[in-house]
Motif scaffolding. Structure first.
Motif, mmCIF file in Angstrom:
data_model
loop_
_atom_site.group_PDB
_atom_site.id
_atom_site.type_symbol
_atom_site.label_atom_id
_atom_site.label_comp_id
_atom_site.label_asym_id
_atom_site.label_seq_id
_atom_site.Cartn_x
_atom_site.Cartn_y
_atom_site.Cartn_z
ATOM 1 N N VAL A 1 -4.439 7.046 -5.470
ATOM 2 C CA VAL A 1 -4.628 5.782 -4.749
ATOM 3 C C VAL A 1 -3.882 4.671 -5.498
ATOM 4 C CG1 VAL A 1 -6.338 4.104 -3.928
ATOM 5 C CG2 VAL A 1 -6.914 6.550 -3.939
ATOM 6 N N ALA A 2 -3.981 4.707 -6.823
ATOM 7 C CA ALA A 2 -3.331 3.672 -7.641
ATOM 8 C C ALA A 2 -1.809 3.750 -7.527
ATOM 9 C CB ALA A 2 -3.759 3.817 -9.097
ATOM 10 N N CYS B 1 -5.208 0.576 -3.270
ATOM 11 C CA CYS B 1 -5.652 0.153 -4.591
ATOM 12 C C CYS B 1 -5.818 -1.359 -4.592
ATOM 13 C CB CYS B 1 -4.635 0.588 -5.643
ATOM 14 S SG CYS B 1 -5.070 -0.020 -7.278
ATOM 15 N N TYR B 2 -7.001 -1.813 -4.935
ATOM 16 C CA TYR B 2 -7.284 -3.251 -4.912
ATOM 17 C C TYR B 2 -6.840 -3.939 -6.194
ATOM 18 C CZ TYR B 2 -9.429 -2.610 -0.434
ATOM 19 O OH TYR B 2 -9.604 -2.335 0.899
ATOM 20 N N GLN B 3 -6.271 -3.187 -7.127
ATOM 21 C CA GLN B 3 -5.712 -3.793 -8.342
ATOM 22 C C GLN B 3 -4.202 -4.000 -8.207
ATOM 23 O OE1 GLN B 3 -7.214 -4.691 -11.193
ATOM 24 N NE2 GLN B 3 -9.269 -3.825 -10.919
ATOM 25 N N PHE B 4 -3.542 -3.030 -7.586
ATOM 26 C CA PHE B 4 -2.072 -3.054 -7.641
ATOM 27 C C PHE B 4 -1.374 -3.203 -6.304
ATOM 28 C CE2 PHE B 4 -3.495 -0.533 -11.353
ATOM 29 C CZ PHE B 4 -3.046 -1.400 -12.355
ATOM 30 N N LYS C 1 -8.438 9.057 -7.467
ATOM 31 C CA LYS C 1 -8.042 7.648 -7.613
ATOM 32 C C LYS C 1 -6.643 7.442 -8.211
ATOM 33 C CE LYS C 1 -12.206 6.617 -9.374
ATOM 34 N NZ LYS C 1 -13.313 7.458 -8.923
ATOM 35 N N CYS D 1 -4.676 3.638 -12.886
ATOM 36 C CA CYS D 1 -6.002 3.386 -12.305
ATOM 37 C C CYS D 1 -6.958 2.898 -13.383
ATOM 38 C CB CYS D 1 -6.547 4.677 -11.679
ATOM 39 S SG CYS D 1 -8.270 4.519 -11.177
ATOM 40 N N LYS D 2 -7.660 1.791 -13.089
ATOM 41 C CA LYS D 2 -8.593 1.226 -14.068
ATOM 42 C C LYS D 2 -10.023 1.716 -13.833
ATOM 43 C CE LYS D 2 -6.164 -3.244 -14.364
ATOM 44 N NZ LYS D 2 -5.476 -3.036 -15.621
ATOM 45 N N GLY D 3 -10.198 2.568 -12.825
ATOM 46 C CA GLY D 3 -11.532 3.120 -12.561
ATOM 47 C C GLY D 3 -12.532 2.081 -12.085
ATOM 48 N N CYS D 4 -12.046 0.987 -11.470
ATOM 49 C CA CYS D 4 -12.966 -0.080 -11.041
ATOM 50 C C CYS D 4 -13.770 0.316 -9.796
ATOM 51 C CB CYS D 4 -12.178 -1.363 -10.765
ATOM 52 S SG CYS D 4 -11.039 -1.182 -9.367
ATOM 53 N N ASN D 5 -13.319 1.363 -9.101
ATOM 54 C CA ASN D 5 -13.969 1.848 -7.870
ATOM 55 C C ASN D 5 -13.918 0.858 -6.714
ATOM 56 O OD1 ASN D 5 -14.522 4.448 -8.537
ATOM 57 N ND2 ASN D 5 -16.601 4.036 -9.276
ATOM 58 N N ASN D 6 -13.042 -0.136 -6.802
ATOM 59 C CA ASN D 6 -12.935 -1.089 -5.689
ATOM 60 C C ASN D 6 -12.337 -0.465 -4.437
ATOM 61 O OD1 ASN D 6 -14.120 -3.237 -6.929
ATOM 62 N ND2 ASN D 6 -12.204 -4.066 -7.754
ATOM 63 N N CYS D 7 -11.687 0.679 -4.587
ATOM 64 C CA CYS D 7 -11.114 1.335 -3.407
ATOM 65 C C CYS D 7 -12.189 2.108 -2.652
ATOM 66 C CB CYS D 7 -9.966 2.262 -3.807
ATOM 67 S SG CYS D 7 -10.350 3.328 -5.197
HETATM 68 S S1 SF4 Z 1 -8.943 0.112 -6.807
HETATM 69 FE FE1 SF4 Z 1 -9.593 0.490 -8.953
HETATM 70 S S2 SF4 Z 1 -10.420 2.601 -8.936
HETATM 71 FE FE2 SF4 Z 1 -9.260 2.338 -7.035
HETATM 72 S S3 SF4 Z 1 -7.234 3.135 -7.554
HETATM 73 FE FE3 SF4 Z 1 -7.156 0.933 -7.892
HETATM 74 S S4 SF4 Z 1 -7.632 0.681 -10.081
HETATM 75 FE FE4 SF4 Z 1 -8.269 2.764 -9.500
#
Ligand code: SF4
Ligand SMILES: Cc1cc2nc3c(=O)[nH]c(=O)nc-3n(C[C@H](O)[C@H](O)[C@H](O)COP(=O)(O)O)c2cc1C
Length: 333
Positions: free
Chosen positions: A296-297, A329-332, A293, A315-321
């Motif tokens: 991915v971030a 990455c669904y956060q960034f 991950k 990576c926030k470890g949210c597992n949204n990917c």
């Molecule tokens: S979506 Fe969440 S778990 Fe996946 S890379 Fe982005 S921050 Fe990390």
């Protein structure tokens, strides 16, 4: 003092660092079914970041055997063309790259979802031949080796698991017998293609009657004795936690295993910062670590870590990917 950016040997490969990029489904395609330009850019960013070794996303043998509607297979029209380009990018930056084979179902011709107990001897031979052909195809596409995913809950992890395998022939029963299907595959791939063969394995199954940590450990030793070139340890699910003492969940297992086998062992999962990784390197036998991950971030985060001598993944470890169409990455992103 050991450091994640040490130049090291990994079997026959010379790596630029001890860091291995693993996993991630990436077959974001354009019309016509070929990889989109974003994937080539991602591989370039990862390859030039200082990573030591790359493992591709999982490839299934056949579209029907895919784990997930968005994960890919090796039979699409542009596979060789696409991956010649991807492996070319990795090699341009002197990064070896393994293709990962991971199929969830197996169609033996009679049964689209044949489990370990259902396969005839001919079915086993056919499956082995298909895996060997897959390795051949990966070599045509420029990969330096294959990683056979015998972990998570993929087909081969179920085949070698006493929870699923109650065969009465030489492919069932003892640990050695259940692993025979894989050991025979390794032998032929090594002999005919001369490829690096890496195996991904769970440290335990977790199901009552499934593979225990002791049996998983024994399996690693048998794999090493049967010419596997490296082993990457993992868990059945992608979300596992550090144990109570905040120690990496597989550290004790890896530390002990490295003492007992002569091939590279890769520790991975939940690793997010350079300080922790260097601490592990300097307080254990661990030599190689994998991350998924964090790449991915930010595909090129290792450039920042190398420049600054420290770093923490965003990576926030949210597992949204996970379970999405792409590994973005669904956060960034
Ligand atoms: S979506 Fe969440 S778990 Fe996946 S890379 Fe982005 S921050 Fe990390
Ligand atoms: C989007 C996504 C796709 C993944 N794809 C694969 C894969 O193709 N093959 C594989 O063995 N593991 C795959 N994994 C699991 C990772 O390789 C890894 O074991 C897991 O994410 C834990 O490591 P991490 O904490 O560094 O992310 C995937 C994980 C994610 C989040």
């Amino acid at each position: 003092m050991k450091d994640i950016f040490d130049k090291v040997e990994f079997g026959k490969f010379k790596l630029k660092s001890r860091v291995i990029r693993t996993g991630g489904w990436e077959r974001e395609t354009e019309s016509g079914g070929f990889l989109s330009p974003a994937i080539f850019d991602r591989y370039e960013n990862i390859s030039k970041s200082g990573v030591g070794l790359i493992v591709s996303e999982m490839f299934a043998l056949d579209p029907k055997d895919r784990f997930y509607p968005y994960s890919t297979n090796m039979n699409y029209r542009g596979f060789i063309k696409d991956y010649k380009q991807i492996t070319g990018i990795a090699h341009e930056f002197d990064v070896p790259i393994l293709g990962q084979l991971a199929f969830f179902f197996y169609d033996d011709g009679d049964n689209q979802k044949a489990e370990a107990n259902d396969l005839t001897k001919e079915g086993i031979r056919r499956l082995q031949a298909e895996v060997i052909m897959a390795a051949k195809k990966l070599s045509f596409a420029g990969f330096d080796g294959i990683q056979i995913n015998m972990a998570h809950n993929f087909y081969l992890s179920r085949f070698v698991n006493p929870y699923f395998n109650q065969r009465k022939d030489k492919y069932g029963g003892s640990t050695e017998n259940r692993l025979r299907i894989i050991c025979e595959i390794i032998k032929v791939i090594k002999k005919t293609i001369g490829f690096h063969v890496s195996i991904r394995i769970n440290t335990e199954d977790g199901r009552k009657g499934g593979i225990t940590p002791e049996e998983s450990f024994k399996m690693c030793k048998i794999l090493a004795e049967n010419d596997a070139d490296s082993i990457q340890i993992t868990a059945r699910t992608i979300s596992f936690k550090l144990n109570d003492s905040k120690k990496h969940a597989f550290l004790d297992y890896a530390d002990k295993l490295i003492n007992e086998v002569n091939i590279p062992i890769i520790l991975g999962g939940t690793l997010r910062d350079m300080e922790t990784m260097n601490n592990i390197l300097n307080t254990s036998n661990v030599e190689f670590m994998s991350l998924a991950k964090p790449f991915v971030a930010q595909a090129d985060f290792l450039c920042d870590w190398k420049r600054d001598g420290k770093g923490v993944s965003r990576c926030k470890g949210c597992n949204n990917c996970y379970s999405k169409k792409s590994s973005k990455c669904y956060q960034f992103d």
